[in-house]
Design a protein around this motif. Structure first.
Motif, PDB file in Angstrom:
ATOM      1  N   THR A   1       0.826  -1.203   0.000  1.00 35.92           N
ATOM      2  CA  THR A   1       0.000   0.000   0.000  1.00 35.92           C
ATOM      3  C   THR A   1       0.864   1.258   0.000  1.00 35.92           C
ATOM      4  N   THR A   2       1.913   1.252   0.775  1.00 37.35           N
ATOM      5  CA  THR A   2       2.825   2.393   0.829  1.00 37.35           C
ATOM      6  C   THR A   2       3.384   2.682  -0.554  1.00 37.35           C
ATOM      7  N   GLY A   3       3.807   1.644  -1.247  1.00 37.82           N
ATOM      8  CA  GLY A   3       4.342   1.812  -2.596  1.00 37.82           C
ATOM      9  C   GLY A   3       3.295   2.306  -3.571  1.00 37.82           C
ATOM     10  N   ARG A   4       2.103   1.769  -3.469  1.00 37.12           N
ATOM     11  CA  ARG A   4       1.017   2.160  -4.395  1.00 37.12           C
ATOM     12  C   ARG A   4       0.662   3.628  -4.220  1.00 37.12           C
ATOM     13  N   ILE A   5       0.524   4.083  -2.986  1.00 40.78           N
ATOM     14  CA  ILE A   5       0.177   5.483  -2.744  1.00 40.78           C
ATOM     15  C   ILE A   5       1.325   6.403  -3.174  1.00 40.78           C
ATOM     16  N   SER A   6       2.546   5.984  -2.932  1.00 34.93           N
ATOM     17  CA  SER A   6       3.705   6.761  -3.372  1.00 34.93           C
ATOM     18  C   SER A   6       3.716   6.891  -4.892  1.00 34.93           C
ATOM     19  N   GLU A   7       3.372   5.814  -5.564  1.00 35.91           N
ATOM     20  CA  GLU A   7       3.333   5.840  -7.031  1.00 35.91           C
ATOM     21  C   GLU A   7       2.265   6.809  -7.531  1.00 35.91           C
ATOM     22  N   ILE A   8       1.098   6.798  -6.904  1.00 32.01           N
ATOM     23  CA  ILE A   8       0.023   7.721  -7.298  1.00 32.01           C
ATOM     24  C   ILE A   8       0.491   9.166  -7.115  1.00 32.01           C
TER      25      ILE A   8
END
Length: 163
Positions: A97-104
């Motif tokens: 989740t941390t990676g996904r939000i950072s990507e967004i």
């Protein structure tokens, strides 16, 4: 000398080198042994153990980046740099989740820069807060994290469509 005239003293000529002319890093028997080693079950087990051992230091690095993001409050350049670093290896550290939000967040900031518009500080702050919360969670709740990530992505999409 005109532009169409070629000067043989300054013009380099291309030389083709046959594939056999390159030194081989290992012989065919050595390559076969290397492939067997790479495909061996023991190699996979060792690789998994090495990856598992790397997770705690990666998580610690991500938490350090999160702390730096929080201290940078309002400095969009630093926020982008930290989010970019986090998205690079958060998933490997088990922080999906941390990676996904950072990507967004990174895509949002890139898109706004591309179209020449300033980023919305509130949108960036929401993402930074969500990144921090997700990174500090004991277990990465993928299902809830995906809901948060989807809502943030929808917010970004609405903002981009307004510009």
């Amino acid at each position: 000398m005109s532009k169409t005239t070629k000067n043989p003293t300054t013009e380099a000529k291309a030389r083709l080198i046959a594939p056999d002319a390159y030194p081989q890093p290992m012989s065919r028997p050595q390559a076969a042994r290397a492939m067997l080693t790479l495909h061996a079950t023991e190699t996979g087990v060792k690789a998994q153990a090495a990856l598992a051992a790397a997770v705690p230091p990666m998580r610690a690095a991500i938490l350090q980046y999160v702390d730096e993001m929080e201290r940078a409050a309002g400095d969009m350049k630093i926020l982008f740099e930290k989010a970019h670093e986090i998205r690079g290896f958060a998933e490997t550290a088990g922080l999906i989740t941390t990676g996904r939000i950072s990507e967004i967040l990174c895509h949002y900031m890139d898109d706004m820069a591309r179209i020449g518009k300033p980023v919305d500080a509130t949108i960036v702050a929401l993402h930074a807060s969500a990144i921090a919360r997700a990174a500090r969670a004991e277990d990465d709740d993928v299902r809830m994290g995906e809901v948060v990530a989807a809502e943030l992505a929808a917010l970004v999409a609405r903002r981009l469509s307004e510009t």
